[in-house]
Design an enzyme around this catalytic site. Structure first.
Site, mmCIF file in Angstrom:
data_model
loop_
_atom_site.group_PDB
_atom_site.id
_atom_site.type_symbol
_atom_site.label_atom_id
_atom_site.label_comp_id
_atom_site.label_asym_id
_atom_site.label_seq_id
_atom_site.Cartn_x
_atom_site.Cartn_y
_atom_site.Cartn_z
ATOM 1 C CE LYS A 148 -0.851 1.755 4.579
ATOM 2 N NZ LYS A 148 -1.724 2.123 5.635
ATOM 3 C CG HIS A 240 -5.348 -1.155 6.936
ATOM 4 N ND1 HIS A 240 -4.675 -2.056 6.152
ATOM 5 C CD2 HIS A 240 -4.482 -0.166 7.195
ATOM 6 C CE1 HIS A 240 -3.438 -1.614 5.957
ATOM 7 N NE2 HIS A 240 -3.298 -0.473 6.576
HETATM 8 P P1 NAP Z 1 11.760 3.841 2.166
HETATM 9 O O1 NAP Z 1 12.307 3.631 3.546
HETATM 10 O O2 NAP Z 1 11.799 5.200 1.577
HETATM 11 O O3 NAP Z 1 12.527 2.837 1.211
HETATM 12 C C1 NAP Z 1 12.428 2.908 -0.182
HETATM 13 C C2 NAP Z 1 13.340 1.869 -0.809
HETATM 14 O O4 NAP Z 1 13.300 2.043 -2.232
HETATM 15 C C3 NAP Z 1 14.772 1.994 -0.377
HETATM 16 O O5 NAP Z 1 15.323 0.701 -0.239
HETATM 17 C C4 NAP Z 1 15.403 2.692 -1.567
HETATM 18 O O6 NAP Z 1 16.726 2.304 -1.550
HETATM 19 C C5 NAP Z 1 14.622 2.087 -2.721
HETATM 20 N N1 NAP Z 1 14.628 2.908 -3.934
HETATM 21 C C6 NAP Z 1 14.232 4.203 -4.074
HETATM 22 N N2 NAP Z 1 14.362 4.592 -5.350
HETATM 23 C C7 NAP Z 1 14.846 3.527 -6.040
HETATM 24 C C8 NAP Z 1 15.180 3.308 -7.391
HETATM 25 N N3 NAP Z 1 15.064 4.260 -8.323
HETATM 26 N N4 NAP Z 1 15.615 2.091 -7.742
HETATM 27 C C9 NAP Z 1 15.755 1.106 -6.829
HETATM 28 N N5 NAP Z 1 15.447 1.252 -5.539
HETATM 29 C C10 NAP Z 1 15.007 2.456 -5.145
HETATM 30 O O7 NAP Z 1 10.270 3.339 2.065
HETATM 31 P P2 NAP Z 1 9.536 2.223 2.942
HETATM 32 O O8 NAP Z 1 8.995 2.875 4.145
HETATM 33 O O9 NAP Z 1 10.424 1.055 3.116
HETATM 34 O O10 NAP Z 1 8.293 1.859 2.021
HETATM 35 C C11 NAP Z 1 8.377 1.016 0.898
HETATM 36 C C12 NAP Z 1 6.977 0.812 0.345
HETATM 37 O O11 NAP Z 1 6.185 0.190 1.332
HETATM 38 C C13 NAP Z 1 6.252 2.105 0.004
HETATM 39 O O12 NAP Z 1 5.375 1.859 -1.079
HETATM 40 C C14 NAP Z 1 5.450 2.396 1.256
HETATM 41 O O13 NAP Z 1 4.316 3.174 0.984
HETATM 42 C C15 NAP Z 1 5.050 0.994 1.645
HETATM 43 N N6 NAP Z 1 4.735 0.817 3.063
HETATM 44 C C16 NAP Z 1 5.660 1.075 4.020
HETATM 45 C C17 NAP Z 1 5.347 0.866 5.367
HETATM 46 C C18 NAP Z 1 6.361 1.098 6.450
HETATM 47 O O14 NAP Z 1 6.041 0.785 7.600
HETATM 48 N N7 NAP Z 1 7.523 1.615 6.171
HETATM 49 C C19 NAP Z 1 4.078 0.396 5.721
HETATM 50 C C20 NAP Z 1 3.137 0.127 4.710
HETATM 51 C C21 NAP Z 1 3.499 0.334 3.396
HETATM 52 P P3 NAP Z 1 17.978 3.167 -2.009
HETATM 53 O O15 NAP Z 1 17.801 4.529 -1.443
HETATM 54 O O16 NAP Z 1 19.131 2.380 -1.495
HETATM 55 O O17 NAP Z 1 17.828 3.095 -3.459
#
Ligand code: NAP
Length: 484
Positions: A148, A240
């Protein structure tokens, strides 16, 4: 209790965004727990990919730290952690460019189950799907896992669906809603469809109303900018709470199969009526002794985004005609709790003299904390003094009732990831379900935006704005107390 292990075939799980918050906090610690409990096959491999220029050792160190912090690793787990790290690999990749794709192509095995977890911003979903196809990494059996938010309205959800559907069949796409992976949510289906007791009462003849509450104590600080573009409706209700509502309200599927369950959920969403503006209460938390206001957290002094929403909905079908479904969710509330309560009608007539209270049976399903089920029943108050009646809970906390240890009540993420590997889509949202949910949500959001609706302030640490309490009070009903 002995946990039953369902065997899993060898797999390659590629986690795009493997350096991100979700991967470090939930996905990899969850996979570690599965590994530790012997539920990962020998041939399993996890390949993380992100832009960061890390080598394998650097990534293993990152995940070792994450497991210590979030994975529930204990002192005597050192060996298990070391073994788990051997399963991990890392490769730098750019989702938007060509860098790293050939290397990934060489790493992924063709003769095992392949799953690609898109733990990245949704704006990258299309790029990843395209390149997995162009570099011939994925095949017709590969699975795609997406997170999501799945769109911010119907149009963007359709675009996302299309960008995946261009290269993958619906049978290959797993849209995660981690609420569906919770033990209690599945138990909700077991309670409904595995007992003779409840199903006959599960309709407008016996149910007075249903309440769904998801309350959080945290605010939006740290993710204010993201949240301010979203709000409680998009962030929580559209996915949810809607999923919970579907599971409570759906007709019995012919069997517990992916499409059978999802067909029934879809019918519920399609039968949801529009909500009158005066049946929606939006709120924003105010500053309190423990923290700043929503607007300060969101760094937007003129924000009209809701950090709380309560609403009264109706499902336009035979079973539920006339039964209100009250939903509420919010940040910075009194306690962290998620609960579904089925409030049955009162008896209408009491045979006990002097008993004027309208006793009601309530079936409450607690998602967190203390996952469990609680049935409120009416009994005689013990002791002398005649037939005085009192309502008491028949409480079943799973961890106590089933003797389940910490490891038995598995985290939603690990359960869902293993379902992906097993190819079981039952607990994942289908594309048409997501679109139907947005089709219901969009007019409500457009409505309050057109009215310039200003959210009501509520005290941090409370149960939400006064108007939300009134939503039930004026109909002679009462929200259940928010208790942690
Ligand atoms: P985040 O901490 O910002 O991580 C994003 C990831 O994407 C990092 O590993 C980043 O790594 C990678 N990335 C960004 N641009 C990229 C590119 N051009 N090519 C390859 N890799 C790239 O985000 P997150 O919180 O983990 O969330 C990830 C997803 O899950 C999102 O869609 C978010 O809405 C969803 N989500 C997250 C949570 C949560 O609790 N965090 C909960 C529900 C849903 P590098 O910077 O090393 O490239």
């Amino acid at each position: 209790m002995v946990s039953r292990v369902i065997p899993v075939d060898p797999f390659d799980l590629v986690i795009f965004g493997g350096t991100g918050d979700l991967a470090r906090r939930k996905i990899l610690p969850g996979l570690f727990r599965r590994f530790r409990s012997g539920q990962m096959p020998d041939g399993a491999r996890i390949i993380a990919a992100a832009r960061s220029e890390l080598d394998r050792a650097g990534y293993q160190q990152m995940i070792s730290d994450a497991i210590q912090e979030f994975g529930g690793a204990e002192k005597d787990d050192t060996e298990a952690v070391a073994k788990f790290l051997e399963v991990l690999d890392y490769t730098p990749i750019d989702a938007k460019g060509e860098g790293g794709w050939k290397a990934l192509s060489k790493m992924v095995r063709k003769d095992v189950i392949q799953a690609f977890y898109f733990s990245v911003a949704p704006s990258l979903f299309g790029d990843l799907a395209q390149r997995l196809h162009d570099y011939k990494i994925a095949n017709a059996e590969s699975r795609i896992v997406v997170e999501k938010p799945f769109g911010r309205d119907l149009e963007s959800a359709k675009e996302l669906n299309k960008s995946l559907a261009d290269h993958f069949d619906e049978k290959q796409i797993y849209r995660i809603d981690h609420y569906l992976g919770k033990e209690t949510v599945q138990n909700l289906m077991a309670v409904r469809f595995g007992n003779v007791l409840f199903e006959p009462l599960w309709n407008n003849h016996y149910v007075d109303h249903i309440q769904i509450t998801v309350a959080e104590t945290v605010g939006v600080s740290g993710r204010g900018a993201y949240y301010d573009r979203s709000g409680a409706m998009r962030d929580m209700v559209q996915n949810h709470l809607m999923q919970l509502l579907c599971l409570i309200a759906m007709e019995p599927p012919s069997q517990f199969g992916a499409d059978e369950v999802r067909d029934e959920k879809l019918k519920v969403i399609r039968a949801l009526k529009g909500v009158e503006p005066h049946h929606i209460v939006r709120g924003q938390y105010d500053a309190g002794p423990d923290g700043p206001s929503y607007r300060e957290d969101a760094e937007n002094p003129r924000s009209f985004t809701e950090s709380f929403i309560a609403m009264k909905c109706h499902i336009d079908n035979w079973r539920w005609a006339g039964v209100p479904f009250y939903m509420r969710t919010g940040k910075r509330m009194k306690a962290r709790t998620s609960e579904i309560a089925v409030v049955f009608k009162d008896l209408g007539h009491s045979i006990f003299e002097g008993d004027e209270k309208r006793h009601r049976n309530i079936l409450a399903i607690r998602l967190q904390p203390n996952e469990g089920i609680d049935l409120q029943v009416t009994i005689k108050e013990p002791g002398p003094g005649g037939m005085r009646l009192v309502d008491v809970p028949l409480d079943m906390t799973f961890a106590e009732a089933l003797g389940a240890g910490e490891h038995e009540v598995t985290d939603a993420y690990e359960r869902l990831i293993m379902d992906v590997i097993r190819g079981n889509q039952t607990l994942f949202m289908r594309g048409d379900e997501v679109e139907a949910a947005w089709a219901w949500t969009d007019p409500l959001i457009n409505g309050w935006e057109a009215r310039n609706d200003v959210p009501k302030l509520y005290d941090a640490g409370s149960s939400g704005p006064e108007d939300a309490l009134m939503l039930l009070h004026r109909e002679g009903r009462k929200w259940r107390e928010i208790r942690g």
